[in-house]
Design a protein around this motif. Structure first.
Motif, PDB file in Angstrom:
ATOM      1  N   ASP A 109      89.509  10.866 -12.832  1.00  0.00           N
ATOM      2  CA  ASP A 109      89.004  11.410 -11.571  1.00  0.00           C
ATOM      3  C   ASP A 109      87.495  11.194 -11.437  1.00  0.00           C
ATOM      4  N   LEU A 110      86.783  11.161 -12.577  1.00  0.00           N
ATOM      5  CA  LEU A 110      85.354  10.866 -12.528  1.00  0.00           C
ATOM      6  C   LEU A 110      85.125   9.414 -12.124  1.00  0.00           C
ATOM      7  N   ALA A 111      85.940   8.513 -12.669  1.00  0.00           N
ATOM      8  CA  ALA A 111      85.830   7.101 -12.301  1.00  0.00           C
ATOM      9  C   ALA A 111      86.085   6.914 -10.814  1.00  0.00           C
ATOM     10  N   TYR A 133      92.928   1.242 -17.939  1.00  0.00           N
ATOM     11  CA  TYR A 133      91.681   0.724 -17.360  1.00  0.00           C
ATOM     12  C   TYR A 133      91.893  -0.561 -16.553  1.00  0.00           C
ATOM     13  N   ARG A 134      92.978  -1.264 -16.809  1.00  0.00           N
ATOM     14  CA  ARG A 134      93.155  -2.554 -16.126  1.00  0.00           C
ATOM     15  C   ARG A 134      93.268  -2.377 -14.614  1.00  0.00           C
ATOM     16  N   LYS A 135      93.921  -1.299 -14.166  1.00  0.00           N
ATOM     17  CA  LYS A 135      94.003  -1.050 -12.720  1.00  0.00           C
ATOM     18  C   LYS A 135      92.603  -0.798 -12.155  1.00  0.00           C
ATOM     19  N   GLN A 136      91.775  -0.043 -12.879  1.00  0.00           N
ATOM     20  CA  GLN A 136      90.400   0.192 -12.433  1.00  0.00           C
ATOM     21  C   GLN A 136      89.615  -1.121 -12.403  1.00  0.00           C
ATOM     22  N   PRO A 191      84.497   2.038 -15.077  1.00  0.00           N
ATOM     23  CA  PRO A 191      83.194   2.518 -15.547  1.00  0.00           C
ATOM     24  C   PRO A 191      82.503   1.441 -16.391  1.00  0.00           C
ATOM     25  N   PRO A 192      81.183   1.447 -16.428  1.00  0.00           N
ATOM     26  CA  PRO A 192      80.461   0.399 -17.162  1.00  0.00           C
ATOM     27  C   PRO A 192      80.699   0.477 -18.669  1.00  0.00           C
ATOM     28  N   VAL A 193      80.535  -0.668 -19.310  1.00  0.00           N
ATOM     29  CA  VAL A 193      80.502  -0.765 -20.763  1.00  0.00           C
ATOM     30  C   VAL A 193      79.059  -0.506 -21.195  1.00  0.00           C
TER      31      VAL A 193
END
Length: 311
Positions: free
Chosen positions: A77-79, A173-176, A183-185
């Motif tokens: 939810d934060l993403a 994470y792949r959908k994001q 979110p950044p690395v």
């Protein structure tokens, strides 16, 4: 601690600077012994041992499984709320780094920037997946950072093994990655290794590679202290003013065919100021208590007595 946005002279947002005070020794610190031996330690736990080889062409490393991210797990939810906004993520990550007792922050001025030195090296004819796979340093627990083959391209060394593309976290994470909300690395530039360490986001980087998209990055490194920045900026302005005065003197002698110098000195001043605000001094390292004998002892402990590095 003083936090402020860093922008270029054209107003482009570059990153976030932080003046850290009263933190003499970081929780995640680089120690050195006899020049060529390094130990990355997190709250007294050996995370990475390294030896620079004799011809200065690379580094043998041994990675332990003791590293813990200084960033708490990022909720979906934060993403969604930050929606891929790297600037907002920078403020969030900086707060995490300040609050964490095991982050690399210590006294001085730091920059958390979106402008990683890794980004300009990808050629247009290779995919994002190919490029980022080639930049990842292989080997676990041991491996080699090749300065000869990767001179100035600065590889990426994960602090724990990269998860597979079918790992549960990577799948999430792949959908994001596909919809642009990943979110950044978080990377940390360490000059003694001449590479970037992954502080947080191993699964996010794996997801970006699996989807062959550019991973959003935030790179942490030391930068010019504020007092030094002010003094060097004043020097740059003084040089600019001296150049305009020199051109004015030439115009007085040779007439208006001589330019006023602003078209030459102005861009140079802007470039100098931009470079000062994002400069990358060497990473601080501390003498290892106990020196070489302590490093050798740590190497025996983490390798189980194996002969390493292999000569």
């Amino acid at each position: 601690m003083q936090r402020s946005d860093v922008t270029r002279t054209d107003g482009t947002w570059v990153g976030l600077s932080l003046d850290v005070r009263e933190r003499r020794r970081p929780g995640l610190a680089v120690f050195v012994a006899a020049g060529s031996r390094m130990l990355l330690s997190q709250l007294s736990r050996p995370v990475l041992l390294a030896v620079v080889d004799e011809p200065l062409q690379g580094v043998d490393f041994w990675r332990t499984d003791a590293y813990h991210s200084c960033v708490p797990p990022l909720r979906a939810d934060l993403a969604r709320a930050l929606a891929g906004d790297v600037e907002r993520w920078a403020h969030r990550f900086m707060r995490y780094l300040v609050d964490a007792p095991d982050s690399p922050l210590h006294e001085g001025r730091w920059l958390l920037t979106r402008e990683s030195a890794l980004l300009p090296w990808r050629y247009a004819d290779i995919s994002h997946a190919e490029y980022w796979t080639s930049m990842l340093v292989e080997g676990h627990p041991d491996g080699y950072l090749d300065w000869y083959l990767h001179a100035c391209s600065w590889e990426v060394l994960p602090l724990r093994p990269m998860p597979d593309a079918d790992d549960g976290r990577v799948k999430a994470y792949r959908k994001q990655a596909r919809d642009g909300t990943l979110p950044p690395v978080l990377l940390w530039w360490v000059s003694g290794l001449d590479c970037h360490l992954v502080l947080d986001g191993h699964a996010r980087l794996a997801a970006a590679i699996a989807e062959s998209v550019e991973p959003p990055l935030l790179e942490l490194h030391r930068t010019v202290p504020r007092d030094d920045l002010v003094a060097r900026t004043e020097d740059a302005v003084a040089f600019y003013e001296a150049e305009l005065a020199r051109f004015a003197a030439l115009r007085a002698v040779h007439g208006p065919t001589v330019p006023d110098g602003a078209a030459l000195a102005g861009p140079q001043l802007a470039r100098l100021i931009d470079e000062l605000s994002t400069a990358r001094p060497p990473t601080c390292a501390w003498p290892l208590p106990g020196g070489v004998s302590r490093w050798d002892e740590a190497a025996r402990e983490v390798t189980g007595g194996m002969c390493w590095p292999r000569g």
